[in-house]
Scaffold this active site. Structure first.
Site, short mmCIF file in Angstrom:
data_model
loop_
_atom_site.label_atom_id
_atom_site.label_comp_id
_atom_site.label_asym_id
_atom_site.label_seq_id
_atom_site.Cartn_x
_atom_site.Cartn_y
_atom_site.Cartn_z
CD GLN A 184 -4.16 -18.58 20.88
OE1 GLN A 184 -3.28 -19.44 20.95
NE2 GLN A 184 -4.47 -17.56 20.25
N GLY A 186 -7.35 -12.83 17.91
CA GLY A 186 -8.21 -13.30 16.56
C GLY A 186 -9.21 -14.64 16.79
CG HIS A 221 0.00 -10.58 14.17
ND1 HIS A 221 0.46 -11.33 13.38
CD2 HIS A 221 -0.14 -11.39 15.27
CE1 HIS A 221 0.93 -12.52 13.75
NE2 HIS A 221 0.34 -12.57 14.97
O1 PAF Z 1 -1.81 -16.84 18.90
C1 PAF Z 1 -0.72 -16.69 19.28
O2 PAF Z 1 0.06 -16.15 18.67
C2 PAF Z 1 -0.17 -17.39 20.69
O3 PAF Z 1 -0.80 -18.68 20.97
C3 PAF Z 1 -0.08 -16.40 21.64
C4 PAF Z 1 -1.65 -16.15 22.08
C5 PAF Z 1 0.60 -15.07 21.54
C6 PAF Z 1 0.50 -17.22 22.94
O4 PAF Z 1 1.82 -17.54 22.72
#
Ligand code: PAF
Length: 280
Positions: free
Chosen positions: A153, A147, A37
């Site tokens: 995703q 990421g 993060h």
């Molecule tokens: O990657 C994550 O932490 C989650 O899937 C996100 C993008 C914050 C959506 O809840």
């Protein structure tokens, strides 16, 4: 650092930043922050953006038998990390703020969302897209950072952004690894010492595949994947998938080239882990 709990508050803060000609960089998270993060945040700050981080454990993206209840949470720790990182604003909405009674609408990206992670976790990407679309509408950033660790995703969100005409650049940030090679993830906290040792087989297999591609110039996916599977089988873990795919559509490919990747998922007892290598 401003901490905002309602949509009205975060909208007002973003509006003010835009009035002073700042560009808005957005990092959506589910909290329990780690180095991965921080890399997203750092990218946003290096781009000169007014950086907004959201923390919301989104119930919609967890299946009924998944870990929503026990997903790691520590808001105080997260806030102190974000303060040290000099983030400009944190959006910390409640479940009711995001999904008030009567909320019905979902956003889904069929096909792409049904493969790999989506096949194992039905409905997962619809949950992700719904919350990300809502957060994009609330925060209205210029740039959003995700990421590459969650490669599918990232690709699903890019598709959604394109298809729904969000005027947002989606920036993919390289996976951050622990010194032992494990990809940084909030779920790593679930692993015991022994499970963590076994979990490393996935990053080890991917690392060997990378060497085969980049040093030995082997691009035949069948050769690479069968070597990867062999390595993973040597450890006491359950291999869920290991495949070479085209990054744009997650179709299985025969040869590694630009814009392809190798994606993998294993289960170490009850803990699921995903990882990948990409050539983008
Ligand atoms: O990657 C994550 O932490 C989650 O899937 C996100 C993008 C914050 C959506 O809840």
């Amino acid at each position: 650092m401003e901490i905002l709990k309602t949509k009205r508050e975060i909208r007002a803060v973003v509006k003010k930043a835009k009035e002073s000609k700042r560009r808005i960089g957005f990092v959506p998270t589910m909290g329990y922050l780690h180095k991965g993060h921080l890399a997203l945040i750092q990218n946003s700050m290096e781009d000169g953006c007014f950086t907004v981080v959201s923390i919301f454990v989104n119930p919609l993206q967890f299946g009924p038998s998944e870990d929503f209840q026990r997903y790691p949470r520590d808001i105080e720790r997260d806030i102190s990390i974000l303060e040290k990182a000099k983030v400009d604003a944190v959006f910390l909405p409640s479940d009711d703020e995001m999904y008030p009674a009567g909320h019905l609408t979902v956003v889904s990206v069929p096909n792409l969302s049904g493969k790999f992670e989506g096949a194992i976790r039905p409905g997962h990407f619809t949950g992700v897209c719904t919350i990300v679309a809502k957060l994009f509408n609330i925060v209205q950033p210029h740039r959003a950072y995700f990421g590459w660790k969650d490669a599918q995703q990232l690709v699903v969100i890019r598709r959604m952004v394109k298809d729904l005409d969000f005027d947002i650049s989606v920036i993919g940030v390289q996976t951050v690894r622990e010194p032992d090679g494990l990809a940084a993830s909030s779920r790593n906290v679930y692993l015991s010492e022994d499970q963590r040792r076994r979990a490393l087989v996935l990053s080890r297999a991917l690392q060997e595949i990378r060497q085969m591609v980049e040093y030995n110039k082997i691009i035949d996916a069948e050769v690479l994947i069968s070597r990867g599977r062999e390595i993973i089988k040597s450890e006491q873990v359950e291999l869920q998938y290991l495949e070479a795919v085209e990054l744009e559509n997650f179709e299985i490919i025969k040869n590694i080239r630009k814009n392809t990747g190798i994606i993998g998922a294993i289960k170490v007892d009850k803990v699921r882990l995903i990882d990948n290598i990409i050539w983008d």
